[in-house]
Design a protein around this motif. Structure first.
Motif: not given
Length: 295
Positions: A5-6, A80-82, A103-107, A112-113
């Motif tokens: 995801a970008v 969602q699926n990243a 991102l931390d809450e939904i990934c 990896i972020l």
């Protein structure tokens, strides 16, 4: 790692999406604006067309690359699926911290972020999450499809495993990853921005004109582009932002932005993207707009 995801469909974001998609990854390109997504996909298409015309890739590679990219305006659906999320939003600390908190809450826990930040602390960005060991910097160079370097920035808590994963992933993209530690400006901009700032000081002090300064650096130092032209290409607002980050981080006057740079940014003279910086791009921008009406 298959799904990328970008976040951000601007110059850097669409370039990052392009290289991942061309390397066979499934890419979700995310932006809050559908217009930005449309412009980003148009840029990717034009860059691929240019590569086809030059014989760099075949038509089927262009088609498969475009087919690997899906656009989203909803962050949750897009990530969602990243397996990896690469943030390429504007160079603004507050915006980046909010994105990484979200991102931390939904990934998924194993995602990896990464941030494409060119100067902001990865450690500070990672502190907005509950997974600092999975947060890393992937600083691509512009234009992304052409430039080989990826500056890999380890935050204070970034794990060895995540670092090695991202180093190998960068090689899969045909890039040359270079690992650096998390200090203001990292390596690339810690060296580049003071040079650009000094070129602006040289102009400000009337030592020489714009073309003369760039000519000296191109012909005397074998730089492919003079520092003032490069500043226009990067964006004078981005240059100012990076210099401010380094000045705040080091408290060293050598990183203080030249008053001329500050004034130009306040006046909206940002370089290529605004049509005027150290050089005038207004006619070329008009020509691009006319050409786009017939393409």
């Amino acid at each position: 790692m298959k799904n990328i995801a970008v976040i951000g469909a601007g110059t850097m974001g669409n370039g990052i999406a392009h290289v991942f998609a061309q390397s066979g990854f499934k890419v979700n390109l995310i932006d809050i604006s559908q217009d930005s997504l449309d412009r980003g996909m148009s840029t990717i298409g034009k860059n691929l067309d240019r590569m086809v015309s030059k014989g760099v890739i075949e038509e089927d590679v262009k088609n498969s690359t475009l087919g690997n990219i899906t656009t989203f305006t909803d962050l949750k659906n897009g990530v969602q699926n990243a397996d990896l999320v690469v943030e390429a939003a504007t160079e603004n600390l507050k915006i980046k911290l909010q994105i990484f908190k979200d991102l931390d809450e939904i990934c998924a826990a194993n995602t990896i972020l990464a941030s494409n930040t060119s100067s902001i602390s990865i450690t500070q960005i990672a502190a907005a999450t509950q997974r600092p060991y999975k947060v890393i910097g992937m600083h691509f160079m512009n234009p992304v499809p052409i430039m080989k370097l990826v500056e890999i920035i380890r935050g204070y808590s970034t794990s060895n495993e995540v670092t090695q994963t991202i180093m190998e992933l960068s090689r899969q993209l045909g890039k040359t990853p270079t690992e650096v530690n998390d200090y203001p400006g990292f390596v690339a901009n810690r060296i580049l921005m003071p040079m650009i700032n000094e070129a602006i000081e040289t102009l400000y002090n009337q030592v020489a004109g714009v073309k003369e300064i760039d000519t000296v650096m191109k012909l005397g130092m074998a730089h492919p582009m003079g520092p003032l032209q490069l500043a226009d290409f990067i964006g004078l607002d981005i240059c100012l932002s990076i210099l401010n980050v380094m000045y705040d981080g080091f408290k060293n006057p050598k990183y203080a932005p030249c008053p001329l740079l500050v004034n130009m940014v306040m006046a909206g003279k940002l370089g290529v993207k605004s049509g005027e910086g150290f050089y005038d791009y207004s006619e070329s921008r008009k020509a691009e707009k006319v050409a786009s009406q017939f393409s």
